[in-house]
Design a protein around this motif. Structure first.
Motif, mmCIF file in Angstrom:
data_model
loop_
_atom_site.group_PDB
_atom_site.id
_atom_site.type_symbol
_atom_site.label_atom_id
_atom_site.label_comp_id
_atom_site.label_asym_id
_atom_site.label_seq_id
_atom_site.Cartn_x
_atom_site.Cartn_y
_atom_site.Cartn_z
ATOM 1 N N LEU A 78 0.608 -0.957 -0.083
ATOM 2 C CA LEU A 78 -0.318 -0.059 0.147
ATOM 3 C C LEU A 78 0.950 1.244 0.008
ATOM 4 C CD1 LEU A 78 -2.539 -1.009 2.315
ATOM 5 C CD2 LEU A 78 -2.794 -0.612 0.274
ATOM 6 N N GLY A 79 1.869 1.252 0.177
ATOM 7 C CA GLY A 79 3.124 2.597 0.342
ATOM 8 C C GLY A 79 2.690 2.702 1.328
ATOM 9 N N VAL A 80 2.100 2.542 2.658
ATOM 10 C CA VAL A 80 2.363 3.249 3.568
ATOM 11 C C VAL A 80 2.912 2.342 5.225
ATOM 12 C CG1 VAL A 80 -0.020 4.356 2.866
ATOM 13 C CG2 VAL A 80 -0.209 1.725 4.299
ATOM 14 N N VAL A 81 2.667 3.386 6.256
ATOM 15 C CA VAL A 81 3.466 2.674 7.496
ATOM 16 C C VAL A 81 2.718 2.369 7.700
ATOM 17 C CG1 VAL A 81 4.200 3.331 10.198
ATOM 18 C CG2 VAL A 81 4.732 4.384 7.933
ATOM 19 N N VAL A 82 3.043 0.890 8.420
ATOM 20 C CA VAL A 82 1.771 0.193 9.385
ATOM 21 C C VAL A 82 2.138 -0.283 10.640
ATOM 22 C CG1 VAL A 82 0.306 -2.240 9.171
ATOM 23 C CG2 VAL A 82 0.626 -1.399 7.301
ATOM 24 N N LEU A 107 4.662 12.340 -1.635
ATOM 25 C CA LEU A 107 4.510 11.825 -2.708
ATOM 26 C C LEU A 107 5.121 10.395 -2.947
ATOM 27 C CD1 LEU A 107 3.732 11.590 -6.201
ATOM 28 C CD2 LEU A 107 5.846 12.688 -6.711
ATOM 29 N N VAL A 108 4.004 8.837 -2.812
ATOM 30 C CA VAL A 108 4.323 7.799 -3.680
ATOM 31 C C VAL A 108 4.685 7.260 -4.690
ATOM 32 C CG1 VAL A 108 3.507 5.331 -2.944
ATOM 33 C CG2 VAL A 108 3.567 7.331 -1.639
ATOM 34 N N ILE A 109 6.392 7.051 -4.741
ATOM 35 C CA ILE A 109 6.375 6.810 -6.711
ATOM 36 C C ILE A 109 6.922 5.377 -6.679
ATOM 37 C CG2 ILE A 109 8.092 6.958 -8.829
ATOM 38 C CD1 ILE A 109 8.050 10.023 -7.891
#
Length: 218
Positions: free
Chosen positions: A98-102, A203-205
């Motif tokens: 997901l490109g997020v911090v879990v 920005l997620v790339i």
């Protein structure tokens, strides 16, 4: 019966105090993954006072960190246990996808039957049932209790345009993600309101061959 209810009420009040004491007013987003073994990702943004629950299809292909390759979402718990990673593979692979911090994971042997319409009450119940052995969940549970039903959104990735059905050589059907479409959905619902208010920008790339939004950041 009345005594049990009174004890329960006292315990809930104590938990509420604890939740307040450990920083429920923090502006940082809280994100956890629940595996039973189907995967749900719950993310709460204190600044926006909103929660998002992501439903990941069981046959969604996710690249497991550490070079393990692609696995179905429902297989991540088994792989994590087999490799004795105590949740790390699960948590980091979902975060990478997901490109997020879990921050945390909830791995439970109990199989939760998802209601036809996932709702806030169901989420609160699951958190409450698990927080007795996971005190860190108190903060998230208390945040959910204080939300209105319209402050929680459910994103079923299986119904979104970010996934497409593909047929594997063995004939089985799996979901694969369109990373551009997935990035658009994630950025829409997972932008940290606190960071935006402070004038920041994220920005997620994905600029590598690694299959996930967390492949690189800029």
């Amino acid at each position: 019966m009345k005594r049990k209810l009174a004890v329960a009420a006292i315990l809930m009040a104590i938990l509420a105090v604890i939740a307040a004491a450990i920083g429920i007013k923090s502006s940082s987003r809280m994100t956890v993954v629940l595996a039973s073994p189907s995967l749900l990702v719950l993310s709460y943004d204190p600044a926006a006072k909103r929660a998002t629950v992501w439903q990941l299809p069981d046959n969604l292909q996710i690249e497991v960190v550490g070079g393990y390759g692609m696995y179905a979402a429902k297989s991540l718990v088994g792989l994590d246990a087999q490799e004795k990673q105590t949740g790390r593979l699960l948590r980091e692979s979902v975060a990478h996808f997901l490109g997020v911090v879990v921050e945390r994971e909830i791995i439970t042997s109990k199989t939760y039957d998802l209601p036809k319409l996932l709702n806030k009450g169901w989420v609160e119940t699951v958190l409450r049932q698990n927080m007795w052995t996971r005190p860190w969940l108190v903060k998230l549970w208390w945040a959910m209790v204080r939300l209105r039903p319209d402050q929680m959104e459910v994103i079923d990735l299986g119904l979104s345009n970010s996934l497409t059905l593909q047929t594997l050589p063995d004939g089985s059907l799996v979901y694969q993600a369109d990373l551009q479409q997935l990035a658009a959905i994630v950025q829409r619902y997972m932008t940290d309101e606190g960071l935006v208010n402070e004038g920041g920008n994220v920005l997620v790339i994905n600029s590598t061959q690694s299959f996930g939004l967390g492949s690189s950041f800029s």
